[in-house]
Design a protein around this motif. Sequence first.
Motif, PDB file in Angstrom:
ATOM      1  N   ILE A   6       0.521  -1.506  -0.454  1.00 29.01           N
ATOM      2  CA  ILE A   6      -0.048   0.010   0.257  1.00 29.01           C
ATOM      3  C   ILE A   6       1.045   0.938  -0.301  1.00 29.01           C
ATOM      4  N   GLY A  64      -4.561   5.757  -2.705  1.00 26.50           N
ATOM      5  CA  GLY A  64      -6.025   5.801  -2.121  1.00 26.50           C
ATOM      6  C   GLY A  64      -5.370   5.347  -0.570  1.00 26.50           C
ATOM      7  N   GLY A  65      -4.141   4.472  -0.459  1.00 21.43           N
ATOM      8  CA  GLY A  65      -3.749   4.795   0.758  1.00 21.43           C
ATOM      9  C   GLY A  65      -3.075   6.653   1.224  1.00 21.43           C
ATOM     10  N   LYS A  75      -6.314   1.444  16.543  1.00 25.17           N
ATOM     11  CA  LYS A  75      -5.211   0.318  16.734  1.00 25.17           C
ATOM     12  C   LYS A  75      -5.152  -1.030  15.072  1.00 25.17           C
ATOM     13  N   THR A  76      -6.542  -1.279  15.602  1.00 24.31           N
ATOM     14  CA  THR A  76      -6.755  -2.784  15.004  1.00 24.31           C
ATOM     15  C   THR A  76      -6.512  -1.681  13.195  1.00 24.31           C
ATOM     16  N   SER A  77      -6.842  -0.944  13.219  1.00 24.67           N
ATOM     17  CA  SER A  77      -6.772  -0.953  11.455  1.00 24.67           C
ATOM     18  C   SER A  77      -5.100  -0.662  11.313  1.00 24.67           C
ATOM     19  N   PHE A  78      -4.956  -2.290   9.685  1.00 21.27           N
ATOM     20  CA  PHE A  78      -4.168  -2.214   9.752  1.00 21.27           C
ATOM     21  C   PHE A  78      -3.562  -1.136   8.619  1.00 21.27           C
ATOM     22  N   VAL A  79      -4.267  -0.707   7.860  1.00 23.38           N
ATOM     23  CA  VAL A  79      -3.984   0.585   7.085  1.00 23.38           C
ATOM     24  C   VAL A  79      -3.544   1.447   7.570  1.00 23.38           C
ATOM     25  N   GLY A  80      -4.478   2.242   8.699  1.00 22.39           N
ATOM     26  CA  GLY A  80      -3.870   3.142   9.640  1.00 22.39           C
ATOM     27  C   GLY A  80      -2.539   3.307  10.297  1.00 22.39           C
ATOM     28  N   ARG A  81      -1.713   2.274  10.675  1.00 19.99           N
ATOM     29  CA  ARG A  81      -0.841   1.487  11.199  1.00 19.99           C
ATOM     30  C   ARG A  81      -0.085   1.938   9.998  1.00 19.99           C
ATOM     31  N   TRP A  82       0.005   1.127   9.405  1.00 24.55           N
ATOM     32  CA  TRP A  82       0.986   1.033   7.959  1.00 24.55           C
ATOM     33  C   TRP A  82       1.008   2.259   7.477  1.00 24.55           C
ATOM     34  N   ASP A 126       0.942   5.296   8.799  1.00 31.03           N
ATOM     35  CA  ASP A 126       2.022   5.858   9.832  1.00 31.03           C
ATOM     36  C   ASP A 126       3.069   6.211   8.802  1.00 31.03           C
ATOM     37  N   ILE A 127       3.687   5.353   9.125  1.00 27.45           N
ATOM     38  CA  ILE A 127       4.433   5.444   8.134  1.00 27.45           C
ATOM     39  C   ILE A 127       4.840   6.767   7.265  1.00 27.45           C
ATOM     40  N   PRO A 141      -3.574  -7.975  15.366  1.00 25.81           N
ATOM     41  CA  PRO A 141      -4.025  -6.464  15.678  1.00 25.81           C
ATOM     42  C   PRO A 141      -3.411  -5.803  16.882  1.00 25.81           C
ATOM     43  N   GLY A 147      -1.413  -2.806  16.731  1.00 30.95           N
ATOM     44  CA  GLY A 147      -0.582  -1.633  16.760  1.00 30.95           C
ATOM     45  C   GLY A 147       0.315  -1.113  15.879  1.00 30.95           C
ATOM     46  N   GLN A 171       3.815  -1.859  12.515  1.00 30.13           N
ATOM     47  CA  GLN A 171       2.555  -2.452  11.219  1.00 30.13           C
ATOM     48  C   GLN A 171       3.054  -3.526  10.690  1.00 30.13           C
ATOM     49  N   ALA A 175      -2.355  -4.503   5.572  1.00 26.35           N
ATOM     50  CA  ALA A 175      -2.455  -3.906   5.362  1.00 26.35           C
ATOM     51  C   ALA A 175      -3.126  -4.382   3.310  1.00 26.35           C
ATOM     52  N   GLU A 209      -6.574  -5.946   3.747  1.00 28.37           N
ATOM     53  CA  GLU A 209      -7.658  -4.992   4.493  1.00 28.37           C
ATOM     54  C   GLU A 209      -8.215  -4.539   3.525  1.00 28.37           C
ATOM     55  N   TYR A 210      -6.949  -3.181   3.248  1.00 26.64           N
ATOM     56  CA  TYR A 210      -7.888  -2.260   1.674  1.00 26.64           C
ATOM     57  C   TYR A 210      -8.300  -3.017   1.063  1.00 26.64           C
TER      58      TYR A 210
END
Lengths: 217, 217, 217, 217
Positions: free
Chosen positions: A71, A112-113, A131-138, A140-141, B80, B82, B84, B89, B92-93
């Motif tokens: 992503i 989209g990411g 915390k459970t959002s894999f896309v969100g945590r990814w 963060d980079i 999940p 928290g 990366q 991700a 999930e997307y």
Amino acid sequence: MQFVRPLPSYLVTRYHGWKATAYADNSAWYRRLAVEGQRPRAMVISCCDSRVHVTSIFGADQGEFFIHRNIANLVPPYEPDGNQHGTSAAVEYAVTALHVSHLIVLGHSSCGGVQGCLDMCNGKAPALEEKTSFVGRWMDILRPGFDRVQAREVDEAGAARALEKEAVLVSLDNLMTFPFVKSAVESGALSLHGLWTDIAEGSLEQFDPARGVYAAV
Amino acid sequence: MQFVRPLPSYLVTRYHGWKATAYADNSAWYRRLAVEGQRPRAMVISCCDSRVHVTSIFGADQGEFFIHRNIANLVPPYEPDGNQHGTSAAVEYAVTALHVSHLIVLGHSSCGGVQGCLDMCNGKAPALEEKTSFVGRWMDILRPGFDRVQAREVDEAGAARALEKEAVLVSLDNLMTFPFVKSAVESGALSLHGLWTDIAEGSLEQFDPARGVYAAV
Amino acid sequence: MQFVRPLPSYLVTRYHGWKATAYADNSAWYRRLAVEGQRPRAMVISCCDSRVHVTSIFGADQGEFFIHRNIANLVPPYEPDGNQHGTSAAVEYAVTALHVSHLIVLGHSSCGGVQGCLDMCNGKAPALEEKTSFVGRWMDILRPGFDRVQAREVDEAGAARALEKEAVLVSLDNLMTFPFVKSAVESGALSLHGLWTDIAEGSLEQFDPARGVYAAV
Amino acid sequence: MQFVRPLPSYLVTRYHGWKATAYADNSAWYRRLAVEGQRPRAMVISCCDSRVHVTSIFGADQGEFFIHRNIANLVPPYEPDGNQHGTSAAVEYAVTALHVSHLIVLGHSSCGGVQGCLDMCNGKAPALEEKTSFVGRWMDILRPGFDRVQAREVDEAGAARALEKEAVLVSLDNLMTFPFVKSAVESGALSLHGLWTDIAEGSLEQFDPARGVYAAV
């Protein structure tokens, strides 16, 4: 494993067409690639987005590019903490085992990411902050990139495009935190490249470090 | 960013060729894809290996496949925490944002990552067991597969091939640990598929859960 | 002729890209070249090795260089015995029909043909000494060079490099045994040049007859 | 060696430009090619003619094509008589040492060698019939092709073009007389391809054995 299903017939049909044509025309090379092993000249890190064609845009055939797609074409910083880092593993394999000569990060428009990251950083996407959002945590980079973009962009469309291009730079910066990347770059065994493509226009820009901007290739 | 270099000229040349031909012939579609957004029918998870051509083997053009490529086409279990997780991700997307209808895991012959896992599990690759080895830690995902293969295989070549095919099954199993994957599968919105391709022969096999074996498509 | 196969698709694709770009941009010149005939300024004799780019290193476009490429960039001595001599035919055509002004022999590092000659002359490659070995018989041309190198070199790496450079001199010497080359040189219509390039470093050296050594250009 | 002259300054200038640009951008790859050795996917046999650009037409960079260029892209029949056969040596090295997957014979329009053969066979070029004519003796390889063309063509322009295309077929036929080519083709390790390009139009045709004619790629 009862949830596993047969391949959709349209893909079966197309596969048989490929086998009878492109495979038949190239079987000598494919067999040699299998026997001698791969020797790709470049690694490309690009987005999973279905609209980004990494090989066709460069007329590349099997054996040319070692390709990692995730992503938003992100590379996290070097973090040898014993956890699973799929992107870092791909970079490590390409640089230390395959000795690729070029490492290309390829960003793209309408990502989209990146849009999700923009929304999240602007407080408009609380679900991505979970915390459970894999896309969100990814994504963060990419937060350091957001801070730099926010400091200079005004409208939202401009911000999205700027953040897409910043994502490539964040990845390039992070790549240099890997000791084996840094030493390969410094010894001249590896060169890094930053690209961004516009899906609608088919244009391609590359980052020019001397001027600090992207310019058409 | 002074370490960033210009794109090698052979890629610039080939890009311009693509722009003037494939892009020109398809610009209407690419522009529409940019405006309307992507709507891929399937997600494909495959290896970074330069010899695996995910799109050509299925005659797929831009917009068809959402593609994640990592070392050995692995999916880790749902976690999940928290941290990366790039692969999680991407899944999930694809499932929750793009609503793909098919999720295909594509393994392949002569996989360097799988061979590394085999060596590591057999005690022949101490470097991969180091905490700092990204490839080693990533291949830990496949350890359960190694245990199953070891219980039934005899020679090493057979073990490598069996483990390549097992890697696909481990990934499929792990995919079902993601709540959003499981519920999409159970509601009929998503189907999972396990494939393995032989690079030399251009053959393609799929896992048949009824018989518990791979068979030619 | 049922053994003839269609061109691999990656080359077809790239060709169409070239046609739409480089050809389109230069069609006026290419048409003129076809109508008026070629008028190359120089002939280049270089090795078949895929790593030696004869044109790019000199920024040469279509029409500039008449190029003969064979194993180890060798020219045999003048031998008008009625047999087939492909290299001699190329030199004859370039000098007597095209009246090129320069004749450049371009050697290179890591030359497989030269290494084979070295092994053969050292008694380490009996297969190359067979009457049926085309490579072996072709490399016989370089035997006089081996004798000169052996008289002065010590280690094997030094011998290989010295013999690569000697191959250029042997070819230049042999060129002067062709009456039409000798008379063109003596009349000032043709000049001969001896070059050697290092593939890794991209360096280029030329033979300086006054000092009897190669020096960086 | 006093006849050896310094490289013309325009080539020195262009070389330094290449070194500072294309070489600098690709030095990692060129160094790797030098260390690891070449592994070309294809061998191309083409004419020395300055108007035939073998690499650019296919977007090929260093390392991709092993290239032999001689007058009229001819391959003589297999003749292991202990004499020097430069073309046979190049084919032998490509097939038995480098194991190329594709062997491409590339003919072209306005070929001076083919025109010479036509004139010679029509009795209009007595000089080429001399024992001492290297070009004449070399073009003897094409005499079987002339016989076939003469049987069906009427006007001279048509005959020249037909003979250019026949030259490719003669070479392909002769290639199959080499035991190592034949066995590689029969085992599927090597595929042969016949092409002809029109210099003026930039068009490219390939021989289709099923129909026995050339057709646009």
